[in-house]
Design an enzyme around this catalytic site. Sequence first.
Site, PDB file in Angstrom:
ATOM      1  N   ALA A  69       0.865  -1.180   0.000  1.00  0.00           N
ATOM      2  CA  ALA A  69       0.000   0.000   0.000  1.00  0.00           C
ATOM      3  C   ALA A  69       0.903   1.232   0.000  1.00  0.00           C
ATOM      4  O   ALA A  69       2.081   1.148   0.364  1.00  0.00           O
ATOM      5  CB  ALA A  69      -0.896  -0.016   1.230  1.00  0.00           C
ATOM      6  N   GLY A 113       0.756  -4.990   0.905  1.00  0.00           N
ATOM      7  CA  GLY A 113      -0.396  -5.093   0.008  1.00  0.00           C
ATOM      8  C   GLY A 113      -0.055  -5.745  -1.322  1.00  0.00           C
ATOM      9  O   GLY A 113      -0.935  -6.317  -1.969  1.00  0.00           O
ATOM     10  N   GLU A 116      -0.349  -9.330  -0.648  1.00  0.00           N
ATOM     11  CA  GLU A 116      -1.777  -9.628  -0.451  1.00  0.00           C
ATOM     12  C   GLU A 116      -2.528  -9.638  -1.786  1.00  0.00           C
ATOM     13  O   GLU A 116      -3.395 -10.483  -2.013  1.00  0.00           O
ATOM     14  CB  GLU A 116      -2.380  -8.591   0.509  1.00  0.00           C
ATOM     15  CG  GLU A 116      -1.814  -8.749   1.910  1.00  0.00           C
ATOM     16  CD  GLU A 116      -2.178  -7.579   2.826  1.00  0.00           C
ATOM     17  OE1 GLU A 116      -1.811  -6.443   2.491  1.00  0.00           O
ATOM     18  OE2 GLU A 116      -2.822  -7.806   3.856  1.00  0.00           O
ATOM     19  N   GLU A 136       4.505  -5.077   7.417  1.00  0.00           N
ATOM     20  CA  GLU A 136       3.734  -4.016   8.089  1.00  0.00           C
ATOM     21  C   GLU A 136       4.158  -3.803   9.537  1.00  0.00           C
ATOM     22  O   GLU A 136       4.099  -2.692  10.056  1.00  0.00           O
ATOM     23  CB  GLU A 136       2.226  -4.322   8.032  1.00  0.00           C
ATOM     24  CG  GLU A 136       1.610  -4.192   6.652  1.00  0.00           C
ATOM     25  CD  GLU A 136       1.677  -5.479   5.831  1.00  0.00           C
ATOM     26  OE1 GLU A 136       2.426  -6.407   6.216  1.00  0.00           O
ATOM     27  OE2 GLU A 136       0.990  -5.548   4.805  1.00  0.00           O
TER      28      GLU A 136
HETATM   29  N1  CAA Z   1       4.633   3.281  -0.490  1.00  0.00           N
HETATM   30  C1  CAA Z   1       5.041   4.451  -1.001  1.00  0.00           C
HETATM   31  N2  CAA Z   1       6.226   4.613  -1.640  1.00  0.00           N
HETATM   32  C2  CAA Z   1       7.027   3.536  -1.744  1.00  0.00           C
HETATM   33  C3  CAA Z   1       6.661   2.271  -1.226  1.00  0.00           C
HETATM   34  C4  CAA Z   1       5.392   2.161  -0.589  1.00  0.00           C
HETATM   35  N3  CAA Z   1       4.935   1.002  -0.101  1.00  0.00           N
HETATM   36  N4  CAA Z   1       7.657   1.399  -1.471  1.00  0.00           N
HETATM   37  C5  CAA Z   1       8.607   2.066  -2.130  1.00  0.00           C
HETATM   38  N5  CAA Z   1       8.236   3.364  -2.293  1.00  0.00           N
HETATM   39  C6  CAA Z   1       8.986   4.446  -2.944  1.00  0.00           C
HETATM   40  C7  CAA Z   1      10.113   4.938  -2.064  1.00  0.00           C
HETATM   41  O1  CAA Z   1       9.655   5.845  -1.116  1.00  0.00           O
HETATM   42  C8  CAA Z   1      11.028   5.546  -3.100  1.00  0.00           C
HETATM   43  O2  CAA Z   1      10.506   6.803  -3.455  1.00  0.00           O
HETATM   44  P1  CAA Z   1      11.495   8.111  -3.519  1.00  0.00           P
HETATM   45  O3  CAA Z   1      12.421   7.786  -4.668  1.00  0.00           O
HETATM   46  O4  CAA Z   1      10.556   9.226  -3.811  1.00  0.00           O
HETATM   47  O5  CAA Z   1      12.191   8.174  -2.200  1.00  0.00           O
HETATM   48  C9  CAA Z   1      10.845   4.633  -4.318  1.00  0.00           C
HETATM   49  O6  CAA Z   1       9.619   3.939  -4.106  1.00  0.00           O
HETATM   50  C10 CAA Z   1      11.946   3.593  -4.448  1.00  0.00           C
HETATM   51  O7  CAA Z   1      12.048   2.923  -3.217  1.00  0.00           O
HETATM   52  P2  CAA Z   1      13.429   2.671  -2.453  1.00  0.00           P
HETATM   53  O8  CAA Z   1      14.381   3.799  -2.720  1.00  0.00           O
HETATM   54  O9  CAA Z   1      13.116   2.362  -1.035  1.00  0.00           O
HETATM   55  O10 CAA Z   1      13.944   1.359  -3.242  1.00  0.00           O
HETATM   56  P3  CAA Z   1      14.919   0.228  -2.695  1.00  0.00           P
HETATM   57  O11 CAA Z   1      15.209  -0.621  -3.891  1.00  0.00           O
HETATM   58  O12 CAA Z   1      16.041   0.786  -1.913  1.00  0.00           O
HETATM   59  O13 CAA Z   1      14.011  -0.626  -1.662  1.00  0.00           O
HETATM   60  C11 CAA Z   1      12.002  -1.765  -0.920  1.00  0.00           C
HETATM   61  C12 CAA Z   1      12.919  -1.387  -2.111  1.00  0.00           C
HETATM   62  C13 CAA Z   1      12.730  -2.772  -0.009  1.00  0.00           C
HETATM   63  C14 CAA Z   1      10.769  -2.429  -1.520  1.00  0.00           C
HETATM   64  C15 CAA Z   1      11.609  -0.501  -0.098  1.00  0.00           C
HETATM   65  O14 CAA Z   1      11.130   0.482  -0.997  1.00  0.00           O
HETATM   66  C16 CAA Z   1      10.541  -0.734   0.933  1.00  0.00           C
HETATM   67  O15 CAA Z   1      10.846  -1.283   1.999  1.00  0.00           O
HETATM   68  N6  CAA Z   1       9.295  -0.342   0.624  1.00  0.00           N
HETATM   69  C17 CAA Z   1       8.193  -0.453   1.577  1.00  0.00           C
HETATM   70  C18 CAA Z   1       7.693  -1.892   1.693  1.00  0.00           C
HETATM   71  C19 CAA Z   1       6.584  -1.949   2.701  1.00  0.00           C
HETATM   72  O16 CAA Z   1       6.759  -1.699   3.872  1.00  0.00           O
HETATM   73  N7  CAA Z   1       5.376  -2.352   2.239  1.00  0.00           N
HETATM   74  C20 CAA Z   1       4.210  -2.488   3.100  1.00  0.00           C
HETATM   75  C21 CAA Z   1       3.367  -1.256   3.014  1.00  0.00           C
HETATM   76  S1  CAA Z   1       2.057  -1.259   4.208  1.00  0.00           S
HETATM   77  C22 CAA Z   1       0.814  -2.165   3.503  1.00  0.00           C
HETATM   78  O17 CAA Z   1       0.942  -2.680   2.417  1.00  0.00           O
HETATM   79  C23 CAA Z   1      -0.471  -2.267   4.294  1.00  0.00           C
HETATM   80  C24 CAA Z   1      -1.408  -3.316   3.820  1.00  0.00           C
HETATM   81  O18 CAA Z   1      -1.392  -4.422   4.287  1.00  0.00           O
HETATM   82  C25 CAA Z   1      -2.422  -3.030   2.814  1.00  0.00           C
END
Ligand code: CAA
Length: 263
Positions: A69, A113, A116, A136
Amino acid sequence: WSVKSYEFIQTTEPRPGVGQITLNRPKALNALSTPLIDELNHALQSFDKSPEIKAILLTGSQKAFAAGADIKEMSTLTFSEAYTNSFIESWSSLTTSIKKPIIAAVSGHALGGGCELALMCDILYCTETANFGQPEIKLGTIPGAGGSQRLTRAIGKARAMELILTGKSFSGKEAFEWGVAARTFPTFDELIEGSLVTAEMIAGCSKVAVMAAKEVVNKSQDLPLRDGVEYERRVFHSLFGSEDQKIGMKAFAEKKKAEWVHK
Ligand code: CAA
């Protein structure tokens, strides 16, 4: 459902009978913002209603199926806003209103998400190096699109509890070994090709039988065994009312290829 141009997804019809949706928000690793989900739901409904389409492929990029998400969109959300707007509820329309089979082709990150969403699809294929997880807990929250339920049903409580409590990832190889993924592929290109081959095989079958098969298999996830078997029998009986059942069995007896009415 009118033709619509999309900002965060792409739709194509790469093979006869197959509709492909590609999540396309590369700068955010396909983070599933509300506008993206709205587009996804619209595209799924369009394919579901299209007489030409019989199977749907859902994929992302080589780097990310979807990184979850949209954390930036969610970060300031209040309980009241989330509750009154039924935040995330519309994601599930994929499982409730789409009758045609959906194959998820997962490469790269399928987190939160994203994991999921892949679990909601009917068949999951992935690359060996795909990166699944429910991280999460690291954000101070829990899965909100069915992960705690679908992942637990798919891999059992022991593994699901460990993954959800620690936020640790699991690989595509593990997803296959644990029964989450039906198949794995060495490369992204092979993943897409393999997914299209399966989608084409499904598209070559009777549409009414395919939709009924999807419906009854998915019922197994919701119903106790006795009720599920009863449900299956009702649907099985109802298919004796379809032309395709007559066509399919007659073609078998005559050693011919079935030409389905419900194409
Ligand atoms: N939401 C919003 N933006 C996101 C994102 C997310 N879930 N995941 C990545 N991005 C964005 C980053 O903020 C970044 O944007 P900027 O360039 O503007 O800073 C861009 O995508 C690239 O990401 P990274 O620089 O972090 O890329 P990376 O290769 O170093 O890392 C990653 C990749 C490990 C996937 C890392 O991006 C990450 O940990 N993302 C979040 C994963 C996460 O926690 N997902 C769960 C979300 S909560 C949820 O989903 C609730 C639910 O159950 C419905």
